[in-house]
Design an enzyme around this catalytic site. Structure first.
Site, PDB file in Angstrom:
ATOM      1  N   ARG A  25       0.843  -1.201   0.000  1.00  0.00           N
ATOM      2  CA  ARG A  25       0.000   0.000   0.000  1.00  0.00           C
ATOM      3  C   ARG A  25       0.880   1.254   0.000  1.00  0.00           C
ATOM      4  O   ARG A  25       0.512   2.270  -0.593  1.00  0.00           O
ATOM      5  CB  ARG A  25      -0.925   0.009   1.204  1.00  0.00           C
ATOM      6  CG  ARG A  25      -2.021  -1.017   1.068  1.00  0.00           C
ATOM      7  CD  ARG A  25      -3.339  -0.421   1.502  1.00  0.00           C
ATOM      8  NE  ARG A  25      -4.430  -1.207   0.960  1.00  0.00           N
ATOM      9  CZ  ARG A  25      -5.467  -1.620   1.660  1.00  0.00           C
ATOM     10  NH1 ARG A  25      -5.558  -1.341   2.944  1.00  0.00           N
ATOM     11  NH2 ARG A  25      -6.429  -2.309   1.088  1.00  0.00           N
ATOM     12  N   ASP A 205     -14.415  -4.343   8.527  1.00  0.00           N
ATOM     13  CA  ASP A 205     -15.363  -5.391   8.916  1.00  0.00           C
ATOM     14  C   ASP A 205     -16.060  -4.984  10.209  1.00  0.00           C
ATOM     15  O   ASP A 205     -15.508  -4.227  11.002  1.00  0.00           O
ATOM     16  CB  ASP A 205     -14.667  -6.749   9.079  1.00  0.00           C
ATOM     17  CG  ASP A 205     -13.349  -6.663   9.819  1.00  0.00           C
ATOM     18  OD1 ASP A 205     -12.360  -6.212   9.218  1.00  0.00           O
ATOM     19  OD2 ASP A 205     -13.316  -7.015  11.005  1.00  0.00           O
TER      20      ASP A 205
HETATM   21  N1  HPA Z   1      -8.976  -7.402  14.609  1.00  0.00           N
HETATM   22  C1  HPA Z   1      -7.772  -6.855  14.669  1.00  0.00           C
HETATM   23  N2  HPA Z   1      -7.303  -6.057  13.728  1.00  0.00           N
HETATM   24  C2  HPA Z   1      -8.092  -5.785  12.669  1.00  0.00           C
HETATM   25  C3  HPA Z   1      -9.366  -6.329  12.558  1.00  0.00           C
HETATM   26  C4  HPA Z   1      -9.824  -7.177  13.584  1.00  0.00           C
HETATM   27  O1  HPA Z   1     -10.937  -7.688  13.539  1.00  0.00           O
HETATM   28  N3  HPA Z   1      -9.893  -5.885  11.393  1.00  0.00           N
HETATM   29  C5  HPA Z   1      -8.969  -5.070  10.819  1.00  0.00           C
HETATM   30  N4  HPA Z   1      -7.879  -5.013  11.598  1.00  0.00           N
END
Ligand code: HPA
Length: 238
Positions: A25, A205
């Site tokens: 990235r 997420d």
């Molecule tokens: N946990 C830890 N780090 C992260 C997560 C998660 O669910 N999603 C993106 N980074």
């Protein structure tokens, strides 16, 4: 001179460094946003570049995943390369109703389950926080782009796969917005060095709602976040 992890010479790195977790990235930002980008590091493929954005000198370098990795790279940037400002630009998993997938969040504070603070021998519990000037500037720059960031407390965990099922609910019960794995180390290193740090993240997420963004949508959110971080870097650069 360089360090065991960074081949750059003093002067090769700008005063402000953006740090995505993924070094590819960093390469993407250098190739798509920076002018005259020069690669200063390839050690362990932790690519770092310095170039200009809107006429201001800015660097971008991968942090890797987790606090040990962010800890050592940010330490070297602050102490060996005279860097003044580091902005993490990453992803986080939401555990809050306030932060939905695609949202951009900024961590005022970063709780942690790690022992990173132990090295400072403090007589209590340290509260790692973002630099207020960076945070305020980043909020203003986001709003100029029509983005309303969610600003609040986050948690940096050492365990992506945690043994306790209710761990996220416990953090959520204290108003934590989201989980990631680097900010607490970055904030502590900045504090100890007398420098400035901020973490800006897109929610990739939603852990409690079990929603995961598809890869192409992660990319869109990432672009918005990069622009916020780059414009913030420009705004704070003389
Ligand atoms: N946990 C830890 N780090 C992260 C997560 C998660 O669910 N999603 C993106 N980074």
């Amino acid at each position: 001179m360089g360090t065991p992890h960074n081949a750059a010479k003093l002067g090769d790195i700008a005063k402000t460094v953006l740090m995505p977790g993924d070094p590819l990235r960093a390469q993407f930002i250098a190739e798509n946003y920076l002018e005259d980008a020069v690669c200063f590091n390839t050690v362990r493929n932790m690519f770092g570049y310095t170039g200009t954005y809107k006429g201001k000198r800015i660097s971008v370098m991968g942090s890797g995943m987790g606090m040990p990795s962010m800890g050592l790279y940010s330490y070297e940037l602050f102490h060996e390369y005279d860097v003044d400002n580091i902005m993490r630009i990453g992803t986080a998993g939401s555990i809050s109703e306030e932060a939905n997938v695609r949202d951009i969040i900024m961590g005022i504070g970063a709780c942690t389950d790690s022992n990173y603070a132990k090295q400072f021998h403090l007589p209590g519990t340290y509260a790692p926080t973002a630099d207020y000037t960076l945070l305020k500037t980043a909020v203003e720059e986001a709003e100029k782009l029509g983005i309303k960031p969610v600003v609040g407390n986050i948690v940096s965990t050492d365990s992506f796969y945690h043994a306790q099922e209710d761990v996220n609910l416990r953090w959520a019960s204290m108003g934590i917005l989201a989980i990631e794995m680097e900010s607490a180390a970055l904030y502590m290193n900045a504090a100890k060095a007398g420098k400035r740090a901020l973490s800006i993240m897109t929610i990739s997420d939603h852990i409690l709602k079990e929603i995961i963004l598809p890869p192409e949508e992660r990319q869109t959110g990432f672009r918005q976040m990069m622009e916020v971080a780059l414009n913030t870097a420009v705004a704070i650069t003389e």
